[in-house]
Each structure stands twice: as C-alpha cells, then as structure tokens.
Scaffold this motif. Sequence first.
Motif, mmCIF file in Angstrom:
data_model
loop_
_atom_site.group_PDB
_atom_site.id
_atom_site.type_symbol
_atom_site.label_atom_id
_atom_site.label_comp_id
_atom_site.label_asym_id
_atom_site.label_seq_id
_atom_site.Cartn_x
_atom_site.Cartn_y
_atom_site.Cartn_z
ATOM 1 N N LYS A 55 0.856 -1.194 0.000
ATOM 2 C CA LYS A 55 0.000 0.000 0.000
ATOM 3 C C LYS A 55 0.886 1.236 0.000
ATOM 4 N N LEU A 56 0.547 2.188 -0.850
ATOM 5 C CA LEU A 56 1.241 3.466 -0.844
ATOM 6 C C LEU A 56 0.688 4.341 0.271
ATOM 7 N N ASN A 57 1.579 4.934 1.049
ATOM 8 C CA ASN A 57 1.135 5.816 2.129
ATOM 9 C C ASN A 57 2.232 6.834 2.437
ATOM 10 N N HIS A 58 2.083 7.515 3.557
ATOM 11 C CA HIS A 58 3.057 8.533 3.986
ATOM 12 C C HIS A 58 3.506 8.168 5.400
ATOM 13 N N ARG A 59 4.543 7.360 5.526
ATOM 14 C CA ARG A 59 5.011 6.971 6.854
ATOM 15 C C ARG A 59 5.923 8.015 7.484
#
Length: 209
Positions: A55-59
């Motif tokens: 999943k693409l996200n903003h960690r």
Amino acid sequence: MHDELIVKELGDEVTYNHKGCIVFDSIVYLPFENICDSNFQFSFGIDGYPFMDCKLNHRYPNKEYYTISRKYGRRLSKIGYPYFLDLQDGKQKLLISIHYSLLDTLINIKFPIEINLTEMNPVCGLGIRYIPENGELILTSNERTDDGSWMTYRWRGIMNENGDKRMETGINYAKMMKNPTFNKDTKTWSFEEIIKLAPQKLEDLFLLA
C-alpha cells in the motif's frame, strides 16, 4: 527507526519461526500537488515477481515522500516492507525491481543485492529512495559495529546524463554506481553494481532511507 518498533513487528517470524528478513524502506519523492492515485504507481518486487500486498502511504512527516508499506490483512507495517525468507548457508543474490509511473512517464529500475543472513544475524535493511525529477536512485544500508557505533553505507545512481554526480559528505561509505544500461522497449534502467547488505541482530537493525 530501530529497536522496539522493529523487534515488535519482526519478532515472531525471526525469533520464534527462525526466518530471515530484509526490511525495505522504499520511498519516491514527489514535490507536486494534486497527484491522482489513478495516474500514479510506485511498486517493487524481487526476481521478477512484483509484491501484491503493498500500500502506498506517507510513513514520514514529509508528505512529499510516498512510501511502500506491507499489508497484513487490514493491518499495515509501520516499518516498510519486511520480506521474510528461509535462512540458507552462504550468500544469496536477489534482483530488485522498481516500477514507477506518473501520467505519461514510465520507468523501471533493476539492481542486484547480496545478503548473507544467519541464525546469529538474521536481518538486514535497505533504504530505497527514488527521485524522478533528478533521475536519481539512492540506496542506504546501516550496520552496527562491534564498538556499538553505526556505519552508514550509501550507493547513488543517476539515470540522467546531466545529473549531479557529487557525493554527499558525512557518510561512512559512499559510492557512485556505474551508469546503468537502458532498454528502450521496456523502459528499464539496469544497474550492475551488487549492493551488499550487512547482516544484523534483530535488536540492532536500524533503518534510514
């Protein structure tokens, strides 16, 4: 990131099931506004097999960093993409592939890594940072030394003839990779440099892309 967060997520597989693990901290830097998910893809895989449980996200706090996290059902990894594998005697070589597309731009990148995971040192980490605007790939690995200090290894590749080939300072080991070959038909840049990752104890693994 290191210590408790990594141990908590990897502990069962590594400690109790005696698995090895490579943790990939993959980032693409996109300083653009209003990016539509339907026009943007960033993914990776090993030996020609793409990972589907991503999943693409903003960690990271900087929202211009798009990161890849592994999915465990409804739960997401907090450290990136842990790739578990059986421990084997001797060195193993794996081919990492990265896929990036935004609107009409399509790029694939390949590079080999070498690991040597053991029961004593069963984990390693690799930071992958891709900057499309500069045609730049930055790979980072960290190692805990016998005296308790950290060694940072960094490899930098440029897929742009006019790219800045200066290396940053303050890194223990920094190397500019040789120019990659380019396949026009598949839009693939291939690096030959073998990226050797340092095996670590679980409690010593440190991730820094």
